[in-house]
Design a protein around this motif. Structure first.
Motif, mmCIF file in Angstrom:
data_model
loop_
_atom_site.group_PDB
_atom_site.id
_atom_site.type_symbol
_atom_site.label_atom_id
_atom_site.label_comp_id
_atom_site.label_asym_id
_atom_site.label_seq_id
_atom_site.Cartn_x
_atom_site.Cartn_y
_atom_site.Cartn_z
ATOM 1 N N PRO A 211 0.831 -1.206 0.000
ATOM 2 C CA PRO A 211 0.000 0.000 0.000
ATOM 3 C C PRO A 211 0.868 1.259 0.000
ATOM 4 O O PRO A 211 2.065 1.203 0.275
ATOM 5 C CB PRO A 211 -0.790 -0.117 1.298
ATOM 6 C CG PRO A 211 0.134 -0.858 2.222
ATOM 7 C CD PRO A 211 0.897 -1.823 1.328
ATOM 8 N N TYR A 212 0.226 2.367 -0.293
ATOM 9 C CA TYR A 212 0.930 3.648 -0.234
ATOM 10 C C TYR A 212 1.169 4.051 1.209
ATOM 11 O O TYR A 212 0.294 3.869 2.059
ATOM 12 C CB TYR A 212 0.082 4.764 -0.855
ATOM 13 C CG TYR A 212 -0.019 4.744 -2.353
ATOM 14 C CD1 TYR A 212 1.089 4.982 -3.159
ATOM 15 C CD2 TYR A 212 -1.247 4.535 -2.977
ATOM 16 C CE1 TYR A 212 0.985 4.997 -4.538
ATOM 17 C CE2 TYR A 212 -1.360 4.548 -4.356
ATOM 18 C CZ TYR A 212 -0.238 4.778 -5.132
ATOM 19 O OH TYR A 212 -0.345 4.791 -6.500
ATOM 20 N N PRO A 213 2.336 4.635 1.496
ATOM 21 C CA PRO A 213 2.502 5.274 2.808
ATOM 22 C C PRO A 213 1.483 6.406 2.925
ATOM 23 O O PRO A 213 1.107 7.012 1.919
ATOM 24 C CB PRO A 213 3.924 5.836 2.760
ATOM 25 C CG PRO A 213 4.602 5.141 1.633
ATOM 26 C CD PRO A 213 3.528 4.749 0.674
ATOM 27 N N ARG A 214 1.031 6.707 4.110
ATOM 28 C CA ARG A 214 -0.004 7.723 4.308
ATOM 29 C C ARG A 214 0.531 9.001 4.954
ATOM 30 O O ARG A 214 -0.219 9.952 5.131
ATOM 31 C CB ARG A 214 -1.134 7.157 5.177
ATOM 32 C CG ARG A 214 -1.766 5.877 4.669
ATOM 33 C CD ARG A 214 -2.581 6.035 3.435
ATOM 34 N NE ARG A 214 -3.702 6.911 3.688
ATOM 35 C CZ ARG A 214 -4.647 7.179 2.823
ATOM 36 N NH1 ARG A 214 -4.616 6.638 1.629
ATOM 37 N NH2 ARG A 214 -5.618 7.997 3.108
ATOM 38 N N ASP A 215 1.801 9.030 5.291
ATOM 39 C CA ASP A 215 2.368 10.214 5.942
ATOM 40 C C ASP A 215 2.435 11.383 4.969
ATOM 41 O O ASP A 215 2.658 11.193 3.772
ATOM 42 C CB ASP A 215 3.774 9.923 6.454
ATOM 43 C CG ASP A 215 3.783 8.849 7.521
ATOM 44 O OD1 ASP A 215 2.783 8.729 8.249
ATOM 45 O OD2 ASP A 215 4.778 8.109 7.597
ATOM 46 N N PRO A 216 2.279 12.615 5.478
ATOM 47 C CA PRO A 216 2.419 13.786 4.602
ATOM 48 C C PRO A 216 3.805 13.818 3.957
ATOM 49 O O PRO A 216 4.801 13.463 4.587
ATOM 50 C CB PRO A 216 2.233 14.972 5.553
ATOM 51 C CG PRO A 216 1.483 14.419 6.719
ATOM 52 C CD PRO A 216 1.942 12.987 6.849
ATOM 53 N N LEU A 217 3.847 14.234 2.706
ATOM 54 C CA LEU A 217 5.135 14.360 2.028
ATOM 55 C C LEU A 217 5.880 15.567 2.590
ATOM 56 O O LEU A 217 5.261 16.587 2.896
ATOM 57 C CB LEU A 217 4.917 14.514 0.519
ATOM 58 C CG LEU A 217 4.213 13.346 -0.169
ATOM 59 C CD1 LEU A 217 4.025 13.626 -1.657
ATOM 60 C CD2 LEU A 217 4.967 12.041 0.045
ATOM 61 N N PRO A 218 7.202 15.473 2.708
ATOM 62 C CA PRO A 218 7.982 16.557 3.333
ATOM 63 C C PRO A 218 8.373 17.672 2.356
ATOM 64 O O PRO A 218 9.356 18.372 2.589
ATOM 65 C CB PRO A 218 9.211 15.818 3.855
ATOM 66 C CG PRO A 218 9.395 14.686 2.905
ATOM 67 C CD PRO A 218 8.001 14.275 2.494
ATOM 68 N N PHE A 219 7.626 17.825 1.282
ATOM 69 C CA PHE A 219 7.898 18.845 0.269
ATOM 70 C C PHE A 219 6.582 19.147 -0.444
ATOM 71 O O PHE A 219 5.633 18.367 -0.359
ATOM 72 C CB PHE A 219 8.965 18.370 -0.723
ATOM 73 C CG PHE A 219 8.779 16.942 -1.164
ATOM 74 C CD1 PHE A 219 7.776 16.589 -2.067
ATOM 75 C CD2 PHE A 219 9.589 15.940 -0.662
ATOM 76 C CE1 PHE A 219 7.591 15.282 -2.455
ATOM 77 C CE2 PHE A 219 9.413 14.616 -1.050
ATOM 78 C CZ PHE A 219 8.409 14.294 -1.948
ATOM 79 N N PRO A 220 6.514 20.265 -1.165
ATOM 80 C CA PRO A 220 5.291 20.581 -1.908
ATOM 81 C C PRO A 220 5.026 19.536 -2.996
ATOM 82 O O PRO A 220 5.969 19.033 -3.623
ATOM 83 C CB PRO A 220 5.580 21.943 -2.550
ATOM 84 C CG PRO A 220 6.764 22.478 -1.832
ATOM 85 C CD PRO A 220 7.532 21.305 -1.301
ATOM 86 N N SER A 221 3.765 19.224 -3.197
ATOM 87 C CA SER A 221 3.425 18.250 -4.232
ATOM 88 C C SER A 221 2.087 18.593 -4.863
ATOM 89 O O SER A 221 1.209 19.173 -4.234
ATOM 90 C CB SER A 221 3.394 16.837 -3.653
ATOM 91 O OG SER A 221 2.463 16.748 -2.596
ATOM 92 N N LEU A 222 1.983 18.212 -6.121
ATOM 93 C CA LEU A 222 0.764 18.413 -6.885
ATOM 94 C C LEU A 222 0.437 17.091 -7.562
ATOM 95 O O LEU A 222 1.326 16.441 -8.111
ATOM 96 C CB LEU A 222 0.977 19.506 -7.932
ATOM 97 C CG LEU A 222 -0.257 19.917 -8.726
ATOM 98 C CD1 LEU A 222 -0.218 21.416 -8.982
ATOM 99 C CD2 LEU A 222 -0.337 19.164 -10.021
ATOM 100 N N MET A 223 -0.825 16.686 -7.474
ATOM 101 C CA MET A 223 -1.261 15.451 -8.097
ATOM 102 C C MET A 223 -2.309 15.767 -9.162
ATOM 103 O O MET A 223 -3.205 16.578 -8.921
ATOM 104 C CB MET A 223 -1.861 14.506 -7.053
ATOM 105 C CG MET A 223 -2.316 13.164 -7.633
ATOM 106 S SD MET A 223 -3.120 12.130 -6.405
ATOM 107 C CE MET A 223 -1.768 11.843 -5.264
ATOM 108 N N VAL A 224 -2.189 15.125 -10.313
ATOM 109 C CA VAL A 224 -3.168 15.251 -11.386
ATOM 110 C C VAL A 224 -3.840 13.891 -11.536
ATOM 111 O O VAL A 224 -3.156 12.867 -11.675
ATOM 112 C CB VAL A 224 -2.503 15.660 -12.721
ATOM 113 C CG1 VAL A 224 -3.562 15.785 -13.816
ATOM 114 C CG2 VAL A 224 -1.722 16.959 -12.566
#
Length: 155
Positions: A84-97
């Protein structure tokens, strides 16, 4: 982009998570300039699983069409080996499309993981998996969104 580097992966027909993650870690750690991750599909899963092993500072991530790697109904089955995907917030800016009719993951799934990662989610409408099979070649809209994202990152 002249400074972009593509991480070439092996085993396209039956990708092996550990191999893909190791390859990404190797490439990112070898980078001499600030890194902005651009990932599509299993590249998204590879990137988030690689993060604990990356020693370089990541400036941001542009994530496109994340598959639902925990959904047993998604085909091909090897997608689940990346979950599964880790669920912790990413430690940098991110944008998902994400698309509203992606055969590899629902928009609701993308919204859920975007929220857990702290990513801004961009709705691509009915665009399939945002790849050549869904009719995409050059993607000027994506390029514009990416350029705007880059302009907001800290140098």
């Amino acid at each position: 982009m002249s400074t972009a580097r593509r991480v070439e992966q092996a085993e396209w027909a039956k990708p092996v998570r550990e191999d893909w993650v190791a390859r990404m870690v190797e490439e990112v750690n070898a980078a001499e300039k600030p890194v902005v991750i651009v990932a599509h599909s299993l590249g998204v899963a590879t990137a988030v699983h690689a993060l604990p092993h990356i020693e370089k500072k990541i400036a941001g991530a542009f994530l496109v069409a994340p598959p639902d790697v925990a959904n047993a109904g998604i085909r091909p089955k090897h997608l689940m080996t990346f979950g599964p995907y880790p669920r912790d917030p990413l430690p940098f800016p991110s944008l998902m499309v994400a698309s509203r009719n992606d055969p590899f993951g629902s928009y609701e799934h993308a919204d859920d993981i975007a929220k857990s990662w702290g990513s801004l989610l961009v709705d691509a409408g009915e665009s399939g998996h945002l790849n050549t099979e869904s009719g995409h070649g050059p993607w000027p809209e994506g390029t514009m969104v990416f350029a705007q994202f880059l302009s907001r990152l800290q140098p």
